[in-house]
Design an enzyme around this catalytic site. Sequence first.
Site, PDB file in Angstrom:
ATOM      1  N   LYS A 181       4.777   8.698  -9.061  1.00  0.00           N
ATOM      2  CA  LYS A 181       3.615   7.973  -8.532  1.00  0.00           C
ATOM      3  C   LYS A 181       3.503   8.329  -7.049  1.00  0.00           C
ATOM      4  CE  LYS A 181       2.083   4.791  -6.476  1.00  0.00           C
ATOM      5  NZ  LYS A 181       1.257   4.995  -5.256  1.00  0.00           N
ATOM      6  N   GLU A 256      15.276   5.094   0.125  1.00  0.00           N
ATOM      7  CA  GLU A 256      15.190   5.782   1.426  1.00  0.00           C
ATOM      8  C   GLU A 256      14.100   5.070   2.212  1.00  0.00           C
ATOM      9  OE1 GLU A 256      17.273   8.022   2.227  1.00  0.00           O
ATOM     10  OE2 GLU A 256      18.007   8.888   0.355  1.00  0.00           O
ATOM     11  N   CYS A 290      10.386   9.612   9.190  1.00  0.00           N
ATOM     12  CA  CYS A 290      11.355   8.516   9.040  1.00  0.00           C
ATOM     13  C   CYS A 290      12.519   8.672  10.006  1.00  0.00           C
ATOM     14  CB  CYS A 290      11.847   8.429   7.600  1.00  0.00           C
ATOM     15  SG  CYS A 290      12.560   9.964   7.008  1.00  0.00           S
ATOM     16  N   GLU A 388       9.658  -0.370  13.503  1.00  0.00           N
ATOM     17  CA  GLU A 388       9.260   1.011  13.243  1.00  0.00           C
ATOM     18  C   GLU A 388       7.748   1.137  13.461  1.00  0.00           C
ATOM     19  OE1 GLU A 388       9.208   2.422   9.134  1.00  0.00           O
ATOM     20  OE2 GLU A 388      10.147   4.276   9.818  1.00  0.00           O
TER      21      GLU A 388
HETATM   22  P1  NAD Z   1       5.039   2.119   1.456  1.00  0.00           P
HETATM   23  O1  NAD Z   1       6.281   1.344   1.219  1.00  0.00           O
HETATM   24  O2  NAD Z   1       3.816   1.397   1.838  1.00  0.00           O
HETATM   25  O3  NAD Z   1       4.651   2.977   0.168  1.00  0.00           O
HETATM   26  C1  NAD Z   1       5.518   3.926  -0.405  1.00  0.00           C
HETATM   27  C2  NAD Z   1       5.169   4.099  -1.878  1.00  0.00           C
HETATM   28  O4  NAD Z   1       5.445   2.885  -2.553  1.00  0.00           O
HETATM   29  C3  NAD Z   1       3.687   4.413  -2.136  1.00  0.00           C
HETATM   30  O5  NAD Z   1       3.589   5.350  -3.189  1.00  0.00           O
HETATM   31  C4  NAD Z   1       3.143   3.071  -2.583  1.00  0.00           C
HETATM   32  O6  NAD Z   1       2.024   3.174  -3.422  1.00  0.00           O
HETATM   33  C5  NAD Z   1       4.342   2.514  -3.348  1.00  0.00           C
HETATM   34  N1  NAD Z   1       4.346   1.055  -3.519  1.00  0.00           N
HETATM   35  C6  NAD Z   1       3.836   0.108  -2.700  1.00  0.00           C
HETATM   36  N2  NAD Z   1       4.025  -1.123  -3.245  1.00  0.00           N
HETATM   37  C7  NAD Z   1       4.700  -0.940  -4.406  1.00  0.00           C
HETATM   38  C8  NAD Z   1       5.186  -1.817  -5.410  1.00  0.00           C
HETATM   39  N3  NAD Z   1       5.013  -3.137  -5.344  1.00  0.00           N
HETATM   40  N4  NAD Z   1       5.847  -1.291  -6.458  1.00  0.00           N
HETATM   41  C9  NAD Z   1       6.034   0.040  -6.564  1.00  0.00           C
HETATM   42  N5  NAD Z   1       5.565   0.922  -5.656  1.00  0.00           N
HETATM   43  C10 NAD Z   1       4.914   0.438  -4.580  1.00  0.00           C
HETATM   44  O7  NAD Z   1       5.453   3.214   2.536  1.00  0.00           O
HETATM   45  P2  NAD Z   1       4.487   4.239   3.271  1.00  0.00           P
HETATM   46  O8  NAD Z   1       3.731   3.491   4.308  1.00  0.00           O
HETATM   47  O9  NAD Z   1       3.779   5.073   2.262  1.00  0.00           O
HETATM   48  O10 NAD Z   1       5.551   5.203   3.968  1.00  0.00           O
HETATM   49  C11 NAD Z   1       6.044   5.034   5.240  1.00  0.00           C
HETATM   50  C12 NAD Z   1       7.448   4.465   5.202  1.00  0.00           C
HETATM   51  O11 NAD Z   1       8.309   5.340   4.482  1.00  0.00           O
HETATM   52  C13 NAD Z   1       8.078   4.336   6.575  1.00  0.00           C
HETATM   53  O12 NAD Z   1       8.733   3.101   6.675  1.00  0.00           O
HETATM   54  C14 NAD Z   1       9.101   5.474   6.607  1.00  0.00           C
HETATM   55  O13 NAD Z   1      10.183   5.298   7.479  1.00  0.00           O
HETATM   56  C15 NAD Z   1       9.535   5.517   5.201  1.00  0.00           C
HETATM   57  N6  NAD Z   1      10.139   6.812   4.903  1.00  0.00           N
HETATM   58  C16 NAD Z   1      11.496   6.875   4.741  1.00  0.00           C
HETATM   59  C17 NAD Z   1      12.104   8.100   4.503  1.00  0.00           C
HETATM   60  C18 NAD Z   1      13.588   8.197   4.311  1.00  0.00           C
HETATM   61  O14 NAD Z   1      14.021   9.199   3.789  1.00  0.00           O
HETATM   62  N7  NAD Z   1      14.359   7.205   4.689  1.00  0.00           N
HETATM   63  C19 NAD Z   1      11.327   9.260   4.424  1.00  0.00           C
HETATM   64  C20 NAD Z   1       9.945   9.154   4.611  1.00  0.00           C
HETATM   65  C21 NAD Z   1       9.364   7.919   4.841  1.00  0.00           C
END
Ligand code: NAD
Length: 496
Positions: A181, A256, A290, A388
């Site tokens: 997804k 992550e 990230c 963040e």
């Molecule tokens: P997000 O948590 O808003 O969304 C991530 C994914 O989760 C999307 O595909 C979203 O549709 C899905 N999602 C949202 N609600 C959900 C639910 N209830 N159930 C299942 N899936 C759901 O994050 P974002 O804004 O897309 O990404 C940015 C974040 O990702 C930042 O906090 C960043 O630090 C983190 N990130 C971490 C790493 C790492 O390796 N640690 C790498 C890249 C990004």
Amino acid sequence: MTNHAPEGLPQVIRHWIGGRPADAADGRTFDVTDPVTNTAYAQAARGSAADIERAVTAARAAAAEWAQLSNRARAHVLHRVADAVESRHDRLARFESYDSGLPITQARGQARRAAENFRYFADVIVALGEEAFRQGGDQISYVVRTPAGVAGLITPWNTPFMLESWKLAPALAAGCTLVLKPAEWTPLSASLWPEIFAEAGVPDGVVNLVHGIGDEAGQALVDHPDVPLISFTGSTGTGRHIIRSAAEHLKTTSMELGGKSPVVVFADADADAALNSVVFGVFSLNGERCTAGSRVLVERPLYEEFTRRLAERAARVIVGPPSDPATEVGALVHPEHYERVLGYVESGRKEARLVAGGTRPAHLPDGNYLQPTVFADVARGARIFQEEIFGPVVAVAPFDDETEAVELANATQYGLAAYIWTRDLRRGHRIAHAVESGMVWINSHNVRDLRTPFGGVKASGVGREGGAHSIDFYTESKIVHVALGEVHTPRFGAAS
Ligand code: NAD
């Protein structure tokens, strides 16, 4: 200033289920926008529980065939996937840049890294052995690894294609079939996966893509009883929520999550190298990274000079249209995220000393652009020190000694990465061991080695991916004990 739209942009982005494109079962779609005009250029299928059900059914149907292939045969397929990614690298980079706002030069690097993920995990499974344990001549025990089942992969919008590949490659290498997804703000590059997997000869149903909104399609994947493992990359809040939901079916999860990584610069450091690394580490990928070094802690004797030079460099970073090869910082992914980042800039103005940026560049009246922003004298309690931001904004603060450096480095809920700059390597190692983070770089920026564990501690994640850690996640290990000699079992019930 114009951002050039790539050729061949699709107007409709569909799911891919059982080897075929599919609309949402209920026919719904959502708008796909670009971050420069913030208008819809395509519609994507809006997945629901019914679509996840179809995708999981297809993944289950394909599971036995894929799992039964030899590791060598699966590795061949993964190399063909890498070839197919590389052959499209220009279109892929243009799609990624257009949809996410990443500068085109940096999007190019992501395509290469995505291909490398497939090649690397192909090599891993060919080299993989299974462990055996011997107890003298009495017993031998050996491990049998089997694919853990249908994997649910949920990914964020920053470097979306590369992060999708970071999960797809080990899941496929381990013999899992899967449902991906992708993030709803950036589904464009994922629309290339179907042709890539088809060209590489991945059997129908092994990889399934369901587009959609997190709390609809994503939640349905997390809640599906036939998906025993969820690999998630995204924000800490969503990660917490997913772990709670996954507890219902006792799923294995890999998380992550977010970061607020410190860069600790000692006065004896190579200041030029540290400065280049700080500027690149927090402003590359639009700061939407990230592992960004978003808190810069500088030893007092170097503090004023380093902060001044950082501010000068930030002011000269080229902000521009993502498609322009000269651009160093492009447009932030989505107006909602842009507003959030601007909100932090407003907080910062009240909490600290603004020394660079803080506004939209004058030559870019439209689009989600922000001049790289530097705040100095940031106190540890400030929101911009603690939270963040995920944009081109950096907080700088001084420290007086090693103890204070470690205290400040550890003073947030996060623990993803840390960067240390010093010519005293004994001190470098001491700090590396004392800092609460999953990954540390000494005198280097973020250079990855795919064999090493990737992940965070505290609110930055649970579990590790990378190398053998990824294979562990996507497989179940069964131990088989075999007696080799006489078995001396207490004879219960045999007393005469
Ligand atoms: P997000 O948590 O808003 O969304 C991530 C994914 O989760 C999307 O595909 C979203 O549709 C899905 N999602 C949202 N609600 C959900 C639910 N209830 N159930 C299942 N899936 C759901 O994050 P974002 O804004 O897309 O990404 C940015 C974040 O990702 C930042 O906090 C960043 O630090 C983190 N990130 C971490 C790493 C790492 O390796 N640690 C790498 C890249 C990004």
